[in-house]
Design an enzyme around this catalytic site. Structure first.
Site, mmCIF file in Angstrom:
data_model
loop_
_atom_site.group_PDB
_atom_site.id
_atom_site.type_symbol
_atom_site.label_atom_id
_atom_site.label_comp_id
_atom_site.label_asym_id
_atom_site.label_seq_id
_atom_site.Cartn_x
_atom_site.Cartn_y
_atom_site.Cartn_z
ATOM 1 N N LYS A 111 6.921 3.828 -9.469
ATOM 2 C CA LYS A 111 7.044 3.375 -8.071
ATOM 3 C C LYS A 111 6.672 1.906 -7.943
ATOM 4 O O LYS A 111 7.396 1.120 -7.328
ATOM 5 C CB LYS A 111 6.123 4.214 -7.169
ATOM 6 C CG LYS A 111 5.944 3.633 -5.770
ATOM 7 C CD LYS A 111 5.001 4.444 -4.913
ATOM 8 C CE LYS A 111 3.534 4.108 -5.062
ATOM 9 N NZ LYS A 111 3.044 2.953 -4.286
ATOM 10 N N ASN A 112 5.534 1.533 -8.533
ATOM 11 C CA ASN A 112 5.025 0.177 -8.309
ATOM 12 C C ASN A 112 5.766 -0.884 -9.116
ATOM 13 O O ASN A 112 5.496 -2.076 -8.955
ATOM 14 C CB ASN A 112 3.517 0.121 -8.574
ATOM 15 C CG ASN A 112 2.751 0.831 -7.474
ATOM 16 O OD1 ASN A 112 3.323 1.177 -6.432
ATOM 17 N ND2 ASN A 112 1.469 1.050 -7.691
ATOM 18 N N ASP A 167 -5.713 3.138 -9.289
ATOM 19 C CA ASP A 167 -4.773 4.180 -8.853
ATOM 20 C C ASP A 167 -4.983 5.514 -9.580
ATOM 21 O O ASP A 167 -4.296 6.495 -9.285
ATOM 22 C CB ASP A 167 -3.317 3.711 -9.034
ATOM 23 C CG ASP A 167 -2.943 2.608 -8.054
ATOM 24 O OD1 ASP A 167 -3.703 2.386 -7.096
ATOM 25 O OD2 ASP A 167 -1.903 1.962 -8.258
ATOM 26 N N ARG A 205 -7.285 -4.894 2.789
ATOM 27 C CA ARG A 205 -6.125 -5.393 2.046
ATOM 28 C C ARG A 205 -5.465 -6.616 2.685
ATOM 29 O O ARG A 205 -4.317 -6.551 3.157
ATOM 30 C CB ARG A 205 -5.115 -4.263 1.830
ATOM 31 C CG ARG A 205 -5.733 -3.120 1.057
ATOM 32 C CD ARG A 205 -4.749 -2.045 0.738
ATOM 33 N NE ARG A 205 -3.855 -2.408 -0.341
ATOM 34 C CZ ARG A 205 -2.843 -1.662 -0.745
ATOM 35 N NH1 ARG A 205 -2.601 -0.522 -0.153
ATOM 36 N NH2 ARG A 205 -2.087 -2.050 -1.732
ATOM 37 N N PRO A 206 -6.155 -7.740 2.668
ATOM 38 C CA PRO A 206 -5.559 -8.957 3.235
ATOM 39 C C PRO A 206 -4.401 -9.495 2.394
ATOM 40 O O PRO A 206 -4.185 -9.039 1.263
ATOM 41 C CB PRO A 206 -6.728 -9.957 3.229
ATOM 42 C CG PRO A 206 -7.689 -9.439 2.227
ATOM 43 C CD PRO A 206 -7.501 -7.952 2.133
ATOM 44 N N CYS A 266 -5.212 -0.478 5.678
ATOM 45 C CA CYS A 266 -4.699 0.861 5.362
ATOM 46 C C CYS A 266 -5.864 1.735 4.943
ATOM 47 O O CYS A 266 -7.017 1.297 4.947
ATOM 48 C CB CYS A 266 -3.618 0.806 4.296
ATOM 49 S SG CYS A 266 -4.263 0.467 2.681
ATOM 50 N N ARG A 326 5.306 10.037 -1.190
ATOM 51 C CA ARG A 326 5.490 8.585 -1.311
ATOM 52 C C ARG A 326 5.513 8.154 -2.774
ATOM 53 O O ARG A 326 6.109 7.132 -3.103
ATOM 54 C CB ARG A 326 4.339 7.847 -0.617
ATOM 55 C CG ARG A 326 4.319 8.036 0.873
ATOM 56 C CD ARG A 326 3.281 7.156 1.490
ATOM 57 N NE ARG A 326 3.561 5.753 1.160
ATOM 58 C CZ ARG A 326 2.824 4.731 1.561
ATOM 59 N NH1 ARG A 326 1.768 4.960 2.290
ATOM 60 N NH2 ARG A 326 3.145 3.501 1.226
HETATM 61 C C1 EPZ Z 1 -0.906 -3.032 -5.944
HETATM 62 O O1 EPZ Z 1 -1.339 -3.305 -4.622
HETATM 63 C C2 EPZ Z 1 -0.425 -1.607 -5.967
HETATM 64 N N1 EPZ Z 1 0.683 -1.443 -5.043
HETATM 65 C C3 EPZ Z 1 -1.565 -0.662 -5.613
HETATM 66 O O2 EPZ Z 1 -1.097 0.672 -5.727
HETATM 67 C C4 EPZ Z 1 -2.703 -0.875 -6.613
HETATM 68 O O3 EPZ Z 1 -3.792 -0.060 -6.253
HETATM 69 C C5 EPZ Z 1 -3.115 -2.334 -6.619
HETATM 70 O O4 EPZ Z 1 -1.972 -3.197 -6.888
HETATM 71 C C6 EPZ Z 1 -4.174 -2.661 -7.664
HETATM 72 O O5 EPZ Z 1 -3.706 -2.306 -8.931
HETATM 73 C C7 EPZ Z 1 1.921 -1.664 -5.450
HETATM 74 O O6 EPZ Z 1 2.175 -2.104 -6.551
HETATM 75 C C8 EPZ Z 1 3.021 -1.368 -4.486
HETATM 76 P P1 EPZ Z 1 -3.768 -6.356 -5.216
HETATM 77 P P2 EPZ Z 1 -1.622 -4.792 -4.166
HETATM 78 O O7 EPZ Z 1 -3.161 -7.521 -4.519
HETATM 79 O O8 EPZ Z 1 -0.714 -5.699 -4.857
HETATM 80 C C9 EPZ Z 1 -7.520 -8.154 -2.758
HETATM 81 C C10 EPZ Z 1 -0.704 2.885 -5.011
HETATM 82 O O9 EPZ Z 1 -1.422 3.869 -4.757
HETATM 83 N N2 EPZ Z 1 -6.560 -9.091 -2.146
HETATM 84 O O10 EPZ Z 1 -3.767 -6.358 -6.706
HETATM 85 O O11 EPZ Z 1 -1.622 -4.793 -2.687
HETATM 86 C C11 EPZ Z 1 -7.215 -6.704 -2.358
HETATM 87 O O12 EPZ Z 1 -7.755 -6.393 -1.091
HETATM 88 C C12 EPZ Z 1 -1.076 1.490 -4.542
HETATM 89 O O13 EPZ Z 1 0.368 2.985 -5.623
HETATM 90 C C13 EPZ Z 1 -7.032 -10.062 -1.290
HETATM 91 O O14 EPZ Z 1 -8.244 -10.164 -1.000
HETATM 92 O O15 EPZ Z 1 -3.120 -5.010 -4.683
HETATM 93 C C14 EPZ Z 1 -7.851 -5.955 -3.487
HETATM 94 O O16 EPZ Z 1 -9.230 -5.895 -3.287
HETATM 95 C C15 EPZ Z 1 -2.302 1.474 -3.693
HETATM 96 N N3 EPZ Z 1 -6.140 -10.933 -0.739
HETATM 97 C C16 EPZ Z 1 -7.565 -6.842 -4.711
HETATM 98 O O17 EPZ Z 1 -7.330 -8.145 -4.153
HETATM 99 C C17 EPZ Z 1 -4.808 -10.868 -1.019
HETATM 100 O O18 EPZ Z 1 -4.048 -11.688 -0.507
HETATM 101 C C18 EPZ Z 1 -6.372 -6.442 -5.553
HETATM 102 O O19 EPZ Z 1 -5.255 -6.187 -4.703
HETATM 103 C C19 EPZ Z 1 -4.333 -9.867 -1.919
HETATM 104 C C20 EPZ Z 1 -5.242 -8.990 -2.473
#
Ligand code: EPZ
Length: 432
Positions: A22-23, A317, A131-132, A126, A409
């Site tokens: 999916k991701n 995940d 998640r900013p 969410c 999903r």
């Molecule tokens: C991806 O989300 C995945 N989603 C998530 O899978 C996964 O848990 C996550 O990466 C971490 O591996 C998809 O690929 C569609 P990040 P993403 O940006 O990209 C912080 C699932 O269940 N952050 O790596 O949104 C954030 O809050 C989902 O399939 C900021 O602060 O995650 C987190 O603490 C859930 N500012 C960390 O960074 C930003 O602008 C990592 O988030 C972006 C992120």
């Protein structure tokens, strides 16, 4: 609302075919916005999130064609889809669509790179945290974009000559930030260096596909990625990589129930930190060209402490699923969540099975119990909901998992896949 009924207590034995990730599929589909030619994706999983993204992309003008398959074949091999954004008809991604699936915010990068401006709703928080998207916006600003926030929307504009290559250094590893940087920089003028890039396999998959489309990206899979911008991208054909989270989930299910299952198509090298934790817990894993064989026969489940981390560490995940496994371990384990601040919503529901878990800041301490008992439970997010299914598979008696739309999903044919390995899992349609 559908529910899933599970009767626990049976080991899993057989073969489970692992779907496309999916991701990986989601950013690959979004990348179709970068070219007016067709992007053909193979091994796309049949999931609610994929269908939702088709709607979102359709709103921007992407034509979507599902390639023909013989009946039943899709269960074995995923779907092949053509996505063609010959003309972008709308550069606004509205709130009612983006708020349903956070990853759709990533359309901001290709829309901006190709059209020079766009208006994308901020996704909001969410169930797993705030998640900013500040890192994503910072990356686009580094490439020369001007970003304003108006009425809940990010309004992004490229300079008159288009985006310009630059150095982007992420303060924290971000998967979405890295996807965004890759897509925007692919069409920028000049060279971009991404520092502290995410190393997740899904990043490598996107970079591979973009390179097939004519991009010039090197270093994906390491923490420094170089992108030499090109004037245009063209169509390509790409197969989505296998879902490491789905594979890890079924591996944990087998570790939980005992048995012997071949996860066909799974790649042990994509599981990294999770493989180690599963082996320490008492499962035996053997990778081969066919996939990953997972066994646990005779011996019990040992307690293992884990801490989530970006790839190649233990994936967030799989944290909920591993916690479910630890509820039956012969001792106490500590599960630390370092990626998302609120990803323990499953703790309360796992307790309904009789699990003993207490929270200690960013950690959960799980005291293994000799048995779990089936219960009505409800999921709050995708991975949490499947952790309840894992607990249910090992619990005495019957469990009903409500709010199955979370599962849909991200898990393709879950009942079918578990059912063919001997589990009693059925979907009950109707109001939950
Ligand atoms: C991806 O989300 C995945 N989603 C998530 O899978 C996964 O848990 C996550 O990466 C971490 O591996 C998809 O690929 C569609 P990040 P993403 O940006 O990209 C912080 C699932 O269940 N952050 O790596 O949104 C954030 O809050 C989902 O399939 C900021 O602060 O995650 C987190 O603490 C859930 N500012 C960390 O960074 C930003 O602008 C990592 O988030 C972006 C992120």
């Amino acid at each position: 609302m559908d529910r899933i009924r599970v009767v626990g207590g049976r080991p899993l034995n057989g073969t489970i075919r692992i779907s496309g990730a999916k991701n990986a599929a989601l950013p690959l589909m979004i990348a179709s916005l970068l070219t007016d030619e067709a992007l053909t994706l193979e091994n796309v999983p049949r999931l609610a999130d994929v269908n939702m993204l088709v709607r979102i992309l359709g709103n921007h003008g992407v034509d979507y064609t599902l390639k023909g398959k013989r009946p039943g074949e899709e269960i074995q091999s995923g779907q092949t889809v053509d996505l063609r954004a010959e003309r972008i008809v709308d550069t606004t991604a509205p709130y009612d669509l983006v708020s349903r699936m956070r990853a759709s915010f990533w359309v901001i990068a290709p829309l901006l790179a190709r059209m020079g401006e766009c208006r994308v709703s901020l996704p909001g928080g969410c169930a797993i945290g705030t998640r900013p998207v500040d890192f994503l916006l910072m990356a686009l600003e580094r490439l020369g974009a001007t970003i304003g926030i108006e009425n809940g929307y990010a309004i992004a504009r490229a300079p008159s000559g288009g985006l310009r290559g630059a150095e982007i250094s992420f303060p924290k590893v971000t998967v979405g930030g890295t996807h965004t940087a890759l897509m925007a920089a692919a069409l920028a003028d000049g060279r971009t260096t991404v520092l502290n890039a995410a190393r997740e396999p899904e990043i490598v998959d996107l970079a591979d596909c973009l390179n097939k489309m004519g991009a010039r990206i090197t270093g994906a899979g390491t923490s420094t990625i170089e992108i030499q911008g090109v004037a245009r991208l063209h169509g390509a054909r790409h197969a989505v990589l296998p879902d490491r989270i789905e594979a890890g989930t079924y591996a944990m299910a087998v570790a939980m129930t005992g048995g012997d299952v071949l996860l066909e198509g799974a790649r042990a090298d994509l599981l990294c930190g999770a493989t180690e934790a599963l082996e320490q817990a008492g499962a035996k894993l053997d990778g081969s060209a066919e996939g990953l064989r997972v066994r646990r026969n005779g011996n019990g489940i040992r307690p293992v402490d884990i801490s989530t981390a970006p790839f190649p560490g233990f994936p967030t995940d799989l944290q909920a699923q591993f916690m479910a496994l630890m509820t039956r371990a012969s001792g106490s384990s500590r599960i630390t969540e370092t990626i998302f601040e609120n990803r323990f919503m499953h703790v309360g529901e796992l307790s309904r099975f009789g699990a003993k878990i207490r929270l200690d800041g960013d950690a959960a301490i799980v005291d293994g119990v000799p048995k779990l008992q089936g219960a009505p439970v409800m999921a709050t997010d995708l991975r949490a909901s499947v952790s309840l299914v894992i607990a249910a598979l090992a619990a005495e008696g019957e469990t009903t998992v409500n709010r199955v739309y979370h599962l849909d999903r991200g898990f393709e044919h879950l009942e079918h896949k578990l059912g063919q390995c001997g589990a009693i899992v059925e979907r009950i349609s109707g109001h939950g």
